[in-house]
Each structure stands twice: as structure tokens, then as C-alpha cells.
Design an enzyme around this catalytic site. Structure first.
Site, mmCIF file in Angstrom:
data_model
loop_
_atom_site.group_PDB
_atom_site.id
_atom_site.type_symbol
_atom_site.label_atom_id
_atom_site.label_comp_id
_atom_site.label_asym_id
_atom_site.label_seq_id
_atom_site.Cartn_x
_atom_site.Cartn_y
_atom_site.Cartn_z
ATOM 1 N NE ARG A 129 -3.564 0.173 2.466
ATOM 2 C CZ ARG A 129 -3.907 0.665 3.657
ATOM 3 N NH1 ARG A 129 -3.696 -0.035 4.751
ATOM 4 N NH2 ARG A 129 -4.470 1.853 3.764
ATOM 5 C CD GLN A 148 -12.128 9.147 7.848
ATOM 6 O OE1 GLN A 148 -12.355 8.056 8.331
ATOM 7 N NE2 GLN A 148 -12.925 9.704 6.977
ATOM 8 C CG ASN A 149 -7.514 9.890 2.747
ATOM 9 O OD1 ASN A 149 -8.337 9.076 3.177
ATOM 10 N ND2 ASN A 149 -7.772 10.725 1.770
ATOM 11 C CB VAL A 150 -2.643 6.374 6.066
ATOM 12 C CG1 VAL A 150 -3.521 6.263 7.306
ATOM 13 C CG2 VAL A 150 -2.994 5.281 5.058
ATOM 14 C CG HIS A 208 -7.623 7.343 10.612
ATOM 15 N ND1 HIS A 208 -8.658 6.929 9.803
ATOM 16 C CD2 HIS A 208 -8.204 7.707 11.787
ATOM 17 C CE1 HIS A 208 -9.813 7.043 10.469
ATOM 18 N NE2 HIS A 208 -9.553 7.516 11.662
ATOM 19 C CB CYS A 215 11.280 1.069 23.339
ATOM 20 S SG CYS A 215 12.066 1.724 21.852
ATOM 21 C CB THR A 235 -15.281 10.027 4.869
ATOM 22 O OG1 THR A 235 -15.086 9.070 5.882
ATOM 23 C CG2 THR A 235 -16.106 11.156 5.383
ATOM 24 C CG ASN A 243 -19.607 9.888 -0.566
ATOM 25 O OD1 ASN A 243 -19.792 9.086 -1.485
ATOM 26 N ND2 ASN A 243 -19.042 9.554 0.577
ATOM 27 N N PRO A 244 -20.278 10.615 -4.082
ATOM 28 C CG PRO A 244 -19.107 9.023 -5.323
ATOM 29 C CD PRO A 244 -18.918 10.102 -4.311
HETATM 30 P P1 NAD Z 1 -14.215 4.285 2.914
HETATM 31 O O1 NAD Z 1 -13.415 3.391 2.026
HETATM 32 O O2 NAD Z 1 -14.996 3.714 4.011
HETATM 33 O O3 NAD Z 1 -15.255 5.151 2.046
HETATM 34 C C1 NAD Z 1 -14.868 5.881 0.927
HETATM 35 C C2 NAD Z 1 -15.998 6.830 0.551
HETATM 36 O O4 NAD Z 1 -15.579 7.571 -0.572
HETATM 37 C C3 NAD Z 1 -17.307 6.132 0.172
HETATM 38 O O5 NAD Z 1 -18.365 6.732 0.892
HETATM 39 C C4 NAD Z 1 -17.442 6.414 -1.340
HETATM 40 O O6 NAD Z 1 -18.785 6.581 -1.738
HETATM 41 C C5 NAD Z 1 -16.661 7.710 -1.476
HETATM 42 N N1 NAD Z 1 -16.069 7.941 -2.798
HETATM 43 C C6 NAD Z 1 -15.651 7.038 -3.712
HETATM 44 N N2 NAD Z 1 -15.159 7.660 -4.802
HETATM 45 C C7 NAD Z 1 -15.270 8.998 -4.581
HETATM 46 C C8 NAD Z 1 -14.927 10.153 -5.330
HETATM 47 N N3 NAD Z 1 -14.366 10.061 -6.531
HETATM 48 N N4 NAD Z 1 -15.190 11.384 -4.775
HETATM 49 C C9 NAD Z 1 -15.760 11.498 -3.556
HETATM 50 N N5 NAD Z 1 -16.108 10.418 -2.807
HETATM 51 C C10 NAD Z 1 -15.858 9.183 -3.301
HETATM 52 O O7 NAD Z 1 -13.173 5.363 3.402
HETATM 53 P P2 NAD Z 1 -13.076 6.178 4.741
HETATM 54 O O8 NAD Z 1 -14.432 6.642 5.157
HETATM 55 O O9 NAD Z 1 -11.999 7.156 4.525
HETATM 56 O O10 NAD Z 1 -12.597 5.136 5.847
HETATM 57 C C11 NAD Z 1 -11.706 4.140 5.568
HETATM 58 C C12 NAD Z 1 -10.527 4.021 6.508
HETATM 59 O O11 NAD Z 1 -9.526 3.460 5.714
HETATM 60 C C13 NAD Z 1 -9.944 5.263 7.048
HETATM 61 O O12 NAD Z 1 -9.575 4.945 8.333
HETATM 62 C C14 NAD Z 1 -8.682 5.546 6.229
HETATM 63 O O13 NAD Z 1 -7.629 5.881 7.101
HETATM 64 C C15 NAD Z 1 -8.349 4.226 5.612
HETATM 65 N N6 NAD Z 1 -8.002 4.278 4.164
HETATM 66 C C16 NAD Z 1 -7.184 5.275 3.700
HETATM 67 C C17 NAD Z 1 -6.860 5.332 2.355
HETATM 68 C C18 NAD Z 1 -5.955 6.442 1.881
HETATM 69 O O14 NAD Z 1 -5.123 6.909 2.641
HETATM 70 N N7 NAD Z 1 -6.113 6.904 0.637
HETATM 71 C C19 NAD Z 1 -7.383 4.391 1.467
HETATM 72 C C20 NAD Z 1 -8.214 3.375 1.986
HETATM 73 C C21 NAD Z 1 -8.520 3.350 3.333
HETATM 74 ZN ZN ZN Z 2 11.750 0.012 20.397
#
Ligand code: NAD
Ligand code: ZN
Length: 271
Positions: A70, A102-104, A122, A134, A207, A232-233
Site C-alpha cells: 500500500r 483520515q487518509n494515510v 489516522h 520503547c 468518507t 460523495n457520489p
Molecule cells: P471508505 O473506504 O470507508 O469510504 C470511501 C468513501 O468515498 C465512500 O463513501 C465512497 O462513496 C466515497 N467515494 C468514492 N469515490 C469517490 C470520489 N471520486 N469522490 C468522492 N467520494 C468518493 O473510506 P473512509 O471513510 O476514509 O474510511 C476508511 C478508513 O480506511 C480510514 O480509516 C482511512 O484511514 C483508511 N483508508 C485510507 C486510504 C488512503 O489513505 N487513501 C485508502 C483506503 C482506506
Molecule cells: Zn523500540
């Protein structure tokens, strides 16, 4: 089409809260999309089962192989128009702007959002820390580990790089797992809620509302009178909540198209 006219100029602070959806158009799969599953050994897992401390304790090699893959995907991805629109929004609102993600994947930083106006609640997949806490500092994932293919097992060379330089224990990805708690030190838990209570416009992007702090941020902000705009779509808990706020809206579409339009409208009014 959307009623951008109804979106009025915010008089106070603006918070943007982003999730995996904003990076979907940069080629990073969301957790709940079709590419979410993952195979370890002979089992197929959902990321919600893999991204856990308990799975890491049972099988650190498999979890590291998944995170290195990833990490490689995130490294190759580029910020899209949605990330860039938020850099523009920051330029207009300056200290009245905060981006909580929330994105990493680190794409907001790479797009140009300032570090001090960005809370990565996150964590960030580019960093690791000691799994035994530690006291060793956060470190970047070494460059030589940045090209892992999907499904490729962890090599002993890679494993050797993934041990704490101070105490020798496994390091772990610097992310918040599904069976862990938010804290202030790593994830800005209290600061996020404090800032949410004092914002007048909250924009939530991509999200699904399945994690805890984003939901608390939305409830805190809207109870304090903030307008909520959800991009969000798909329908989700935030799109319903948005309609209960003053001039709130659900903009049903992709963030790379809608965010630049929304930011242009908000920025035009602030000047
Ligand atoms: P999620 O996967 O639960 O939901 C993603 C949301 O994005 C959905 O509601 C979907 O309808 C919407 N979506 C899809 N395509 C879109 C677009 N083009 N424009 C706007 N919206 C769109 O994601 P989440 O709610 O962020 O939670 C997932 C967890 O997973 C979080 O904790 C996050 O840290 C982690 N995560 C992060 C990444 C990253 O860093 N890019 C990727 C996957 C998961
Ligand atoms: Zn250590």
C-alpha cells in the site's frame, strides 16, 4: 445541478474532513470499494480485519507485506484536482482553515497543504514506530522498501529493516488500526474536536462515516451551528446530517470535479 448559490460565505472557521474517496481518483483504492479485499495465505480478508493490532501480533510479516504494498501504491500516486483545490482554499482562508484527513497516503502534504493546518487523524503510511513503544522516535520507511508488489511476501532483508533501532522489537506502521483508540499525541483527537466546536463551515469529502472520530467531528460541529456540505457520489450518514444544517447540502458526485467548483465559489466570496 447543485445549488451553489445557496452556499453562503462562511463568517468563521472552515474545516475540511477528507476520507479515502478524495484519493480514489489518484488510483488509491478505498477500503469499502471493489478492490478492498486481500488474501493472506488461503483466507480472503476485508481490510477492517487486517488493519488491526491483533492481526499484526499474530502475523507481523503478512501485515507488513500488505502495508509495504500500500505504501508503494501511495508513493506512485499523484495528488488530484480535489487535493489541489484544498490548497487553494487554505490560501484564501489562511488561519481560519483546517484540513482533517483520515487518509494515510500523504497526498494532502504532497499537494501543498501546510503541515500546521493538517491533522492526519489516522496517521501516515510513510512512517513507522516501535511496536513496543520503547520511546524511539517515528522514522520514515526506508527507501529500499518502497517498491513492493501486491501479494509478494516479506523477505528476510525487508524484515531486518523493520525492527526498532533502539530496542530491536518489530516496528509497526504509523497508522491507527481498527481495534485501537485515538489519542492526542499521534492523532490529534482532542484538538480535532475542539476545532470542530468552533467552525462555521464543515466540508466532508469522500468518507463513508464508518469510523468514530469523523462522526464525532460532524456531530460536534453541527450541534455548534456549523453548515455541513458533504461531497460523495453515494448517500452516507453525513449526507443526511448535512440536510439538517442551515444551507447544508449533499453534493452527489466526484470530489475532483466538485471541490474545485465549490472552492472557486467560496474563494470568490472571501475576496
Ligand atoms: P471508505 O473506504 O470507508 O469510504 C470511501 C468513501 O468515498 C465512500 O463513501 C465512497 O462513496 C466515497 N467515494 C468514492 N469515490 C469517490 C470520489 N471520486 N469522490 C468522492 N467520494 C468518493 O473510506 P473512509 O471513510 O476514509 O474510511 C476508511 C478508513 O480506511 C480510514 O480509516 C482511512 O484511514 C483508511 N483508508 C485510507 C486510504 C488512503 O489513505 N487513501 C485508502 C483506503 C482506506
Ligand atoms: Zn523500540
Amino acid at each position: 445541478m447543485f445549488n451553489f448559490k445557496a452556499i453562503s460565505h462562511p463568517t468563521g472557521n472552515v474545516i475540511v474532513l477528507t476520507g479515502a474517496g478524495i484519493s480514489a481518483e489518484s488510483g488509491i483504492p478505498t477500503f469499502r470499494g471493489p478492490e478492498g479485499y486481500w488474501t493472506v495465505g488461503s483466507h480472503v480478508y476485508q481490510p477492517q480485519e487486517l488493519a488491526t493490532w491483533s492481526m499484526f501480533q499474530r502475523n507481523p510479516e503478512a501485515i507488513w507485506a500488505w502495508y509495504l504494498y500500500r505504501h508503494a501504491v501511495c508513493n506512485r500516486a499523484e495528488p488530484n484536482k480535489g487535493h489541489l483545490a484544498l490548497v487553494d482554499l487554505e490560501r484564501h482562508f489562511q488561519d481560519r482553515f483546517l484540513l482533517i484527513t483520515q487518509n494515510v497516503d500523504g497526498l494532502h502534504r504532497r499537494a501543498g497543504t501546510s503541515d500546521d493546518r493538517l491533522y492526519e487523524i489516522h496517521g501516515n503510511i510513510r512512517y513507522m514506530r516501535c511496536s513496543k513503544q520503547c520511546g524511539a522516535p517515528l522514522t520514515s520507511i526506508p527507501d529500499e522498501l518502497s517498491d513492493k508488489a501486491r501479494g509478494e511476501p516479506l523477505t528476510s532483508d525487508e524484515a531486518a529493516h523493520l525492527h526498532c533501532i533502539q530496542c530491536g522489537a518489530w516496528t509497526r506502521p504509523h497508522v491507527l488500526w481498527f481495534d485501537e483508540y485515538y489519542d492526542e499525541e499521534h492523532f490529534r483527537f482532542h484538538s480535532s474536536l475542539e476545532r470542530a466546536a468552533a467552525c462555521s463551515l464543515l466540508i466532508i469529502v469522500g468518507t463513508s462515516g464508518a469510523t468514530n472520530l469523523p462522526m464525532q467531528i460532524a456531530i460536534t460541529a453541527t450541534r455548534a451551528g456549523a453548515t455541513l456540505i458533504d461531497i460523495n457520489p453515494d448517500e452516507n450518514p453525513f449526507s443526511e446530517l448535512a440536510l439538517q444544517t442551515k444551507n447544508g447540502q449533499h453534493l452527489a458526485g466526484n470530489s475532483s470535479e466538485l471541490l474545485p467548483l465549490l472552492v472557486e465559489k467560496l474563494a470568490r466570496e472571501v475576496n
